[in-house]
Design a protein around this motif. Sequence first.
Motif, mmCIF file in Angstrom:
data_model
loop_
_atom_site.group_PDB
_atom_site.id
_atom_site.type_symbol
_atom_site.label_atom_id
_atom_site.label_comp_id
_atom_site.label_asym_id
_atom_site.label_seq_id
_atom_site.Cartn_x
_atom_site.Cartn_y
_atom_site.Cartn_z
ATOM 1 N N TRP A 230 -44.534 50.880 -10.308
ATOM 2 C CA TRP A 230 -45.699 50.693 -10.528
ATOM 3 C C TRP A 230 -46.006 50.739 -11.892
ATOM 4 C CZ3 TRP A 230 -49.664 48.947 -7.303
ATOM 5 C CH2 TRP A 230 -49.294 49.098 -6.024
ATOM 6 N N ARG A 231 -45.543 51.240 -12.919
ATOM 7 C CA ARG A 231 -45.985 50.884 -14.222
ATOM 8 C C ARG A 231 -45.858 49.579 -14.631
ATOM 9 N NH1 ARG A 231 -42.766 50.779 -19.145
ATOM 10 N NH2 ARG A 231 -44.051 51.306 -20.822
ATOM 11 N N LEU A 232 -44.843 48.917 -14.033
ATOM 12 C CA LEU A 232 -44.680 47.454 -14.563
ATOM 13 C C LEU A 232 -45.588 46.590 -13.903
ATOM 14 C CD1 LEU A 232 -42.222 45.965 -16.213
ATOM 15 C CD2 LEU A 232 -41.462 45.239 -13.684
ATOM 16 N N ILE A 233 -45.998 47.052 -12.843
ATOM 17 C CA ILE A 233 -47.351 46.124 -12.173
ATOM 18 C C ILE A 233 -48.430 46.335 -12.980
ATOM 19 C CG2 ILE A 233 -48.662 45.902 -10.053
ATOM 20 C CD1 ILE A 233 -45.515 45.130 -9.687
ATOM 21 N N LEU A 234 -48.695 47.397 -13.417
ATOM 22 C CA LEU A 234 -49.910 47.882 -14.217
ATOM 23 C C LEU A 234 -49.913 47.015 -15.589
ATOM 24 C CD1 LEU A 234 -50.608 51.401 -13.571
ATOM 25 C CD2 LEU A 234 -52.031 49.625 -12.587
ATOM 26 N N ILE A 235 -48.557 46.898 -16.100
ATOM 27 C CA ILE A 235 -48.465 46.162 -17.175
ATOM 28 C C ILE A 235 -48.672 44.720 -16.986
ATOM 29 C CG2 ILE A 235 -46.705 45.334 -18.888
ATOM 30 C CD1 ILE A 235 -45.189 48.058 -18.837
ATOM 31 N N GLY A 236 -48.265 44.214 -15.803
ATOM 32 C CA GLY A 236 -48.677 43.001 -15.455
ATOM 33 C C GLY A 236 -50.270 42.625 -15.243
ATOM 34 N N VAL A 237 -50.792 43.579 -14.712
ATOM 35 C CA VAL A 237 -52.185 43.562 -14.828
ATOM 36 C C VAL A 237 -52.960 43.312 -16.239
ATOM 37 C CG1 VAL A 237 -54.268 44.971 -14.351
ATOM 38 C CG2 VAL A 237 -52.573 45.073 -12.723
ATOM 39 N N VAL A 238 -52.341 44.098 -17.195
ATOM 40 C CA VAL A 238 -52.872 43.746 -18.575
ATOM 41 C C VAL A 238 -52.381 42.435 -18.963
ATOM 42 C CG1 VAL A 238 -52.587 44.551 -20.913
ATOM 43 C CG2 VAL A 238 -52.506 46.234 -19.309
ATOM 44 N N VAL A 358 -42.720 40.448 -15.905
ATOM 45 C CA VAL A 358 -44.050 40.457 -16.311
ATOM 46 C C VAL A 358 -44.480 39.175 -16.916
ATOM 47 C CG1 VAL A 358 -44.278 43.050 -16.620
ATOM 48 C CG2 VAL A 358 -43.477 41.651 -18.669
ATOM 49 N N ALA A 359 -43.379 38.519 -17.535
ATOM 50 C CA ALA A 359 -43.289 37.215 -18.111
ATOM 51 C C ALA A 359 -43.985 36.323 -16.949
ATOM 52 C CB ALA A 359 -42.202 36.625 -18.716
ATOM 53 N N ILE A 360 -43.198 36.427 -15.983
ATOM 54 C CA ILE A 360 -43.683 35.718 -14.808
ATOM 55 C C ILE A 360 -45.112 35.648 -14.234
ATOM 56 C CG2 ILE A 360 -43.307 35.033 -12.398
ATOM 57 C CD1 ILE A 360 -40.340 35.695 -12.866
ATOM 58 N N ILE A 361 -45.584 37.008 -14.438
ATOM 59 C CA ILE A 361 -46.906 37.222 -13.906
ATOM 60 C C ILE A 361 -47.900 36.609 -15.063
ATOM 61 C CG2 ILE A 361 -48.759 39.095 -13.839
ATOM 62 C CD1 ILE A 361 -46.636 41.184 -12.574
ATOM 63 N N GLY A 362 -47.578 36.960 -16.228
ATOM 64 C CA GLY A 362 -48.362 36.489 -17.539
ATOM 65 C C GLY A 362 -48.470 35.023 -17.683
ATOM 66 N N TYR A 363 -47.365 34.137 -17.328
ATOM 67 C CA TYR A 363 -47.237 32.636 -17.615
ATOM 68 C C TYR A 363 -48.041 32.203 -16.301
ATOM 69 C CZ TYR A 363 -44.844 32.583 -22.091
ATOM 70 O OH TYR A 363 -44.452 33.149 -23.359
ATOM 71 N N CYS A 364 -47.721 32.606 -15.262
ATOM 72 C CA CYS A 364 -48.567 32.048 -14.041
ATOM 73 C C CYS A 364 -49.922 32.180 -14.095
ATOM 74 C CB CYS A 364 -47.851 32.680 -12.795
ATOM 75 S SG CYS A 364 -46.354 32.282 -12.392
#
Length: 424
Positions: A230-238, A358-364
Amino acid sequence: MSQTTPTSTRSRRELHAWRNAVFVIFILSGLAMASWVARIPGVRDGLGLGKDPSAVGLLILGLSAGAIVGLVAASPLLVRFGPHKGMVGGLFIVSAGMMLIGVGASIAHSVPLVAIGLILLGFGNGMVDVMMNVEGTAVEREIGKTLMPLMHACFSLGTVIGAGFGAAAAALGIDVSWHLIVTAVVIAVAIVIAVRFVPREAELGDEVANTPAVPFRQRMRENLAVWADWRLILIGVVMLGMAFGEGSANDWISLAVVDGHGQSNSTGALVFGFFVAAMTLGRVLGGPLVDRIGRVLAIRITGGLGAAGLLIFILGGPLWVVIIGTVLWGFGVSLGFPLGMSAASEGAANPAARVSAVAIIGYCAFLVGPPVIGFLGKEFGLLNALYLVLVLLIAAFAAAGAVRPVAKPAPAASPASPASEPAA
């Protein structure tokens, strides 16, 4: 207040060579994308597409589709081949795509050939985007200083170089094919040289002498397991909020200035220049700032300024007010993405898989965000559509605590050690 602690046994010279090699890879990625963007008018004319933007839009859709597939494929490809082969292969694919675009536009005059080239360009760059960020966080951890903002500034530098050479080539009447083919060769040669200074690591899938590589299936399971954090998911939100804000500005800020605030086309371009300059400056200065005040406070300050700036931009007023809002918006989205990469690499096993996720989240978000804003803009007006970006920036501000550095577990004290004895 340093965010990282040096962990390397490598010499300072080796670490600096590694860091500089990653800087070069970021520059090459930006150079590739800007070289294509700078020659879009020439490609359009070479294909005889006239003034209809929808035809060019369909070609760009192929680029975006290829990039999303490349982002998703990057993690398993990294696991299978390692960052050395992965980054070289990715930029070779980018070079091949650029060559096909050049040949298709001004020699074969073939829309399908250009479309294939754009798909390859997007796919290769999507791969490299993930892998170079994985490598960037690795060298940052070993050096012990915040470097990711500066690495992303190198990407911006690459886009400036690419745009400059593209504009010069167009002004001098250099054919699109010659420009893109020469640039592609430069990129292919440069990555082969740069990657020699990147250390090989068996845990990432590199082939290392006398070191058994982790089995592919095991590494793949570990890569997928990080999505339960979940910490990683929240970083993905940022990163989602910051990447959405950056991507939407890149594609729509000029048009929003013209259509929403009633300014001229040249003024729209000028305001976009203020945004890019503010974002680049934020990334150049961001590393020392973060090492002094910490990641969480840095993201909350910049994210808060970005949200305020975007609101000022939307509400508008005199041109100088719009420019102030633009500068705050650009500065506000400058640090969230690279600092999210740094945070994802910490505190658990398999940092490469975490950075990849998180790179996938950000770049998408970077790729999907602009079309979403375009759709909403058609229904509600472009300035009103930007309220979605404002909501996501506020969400990133709220989730900023997730990027707080995670302390590494202290080594167990030896039974014979005085520290292990009970206090008197």
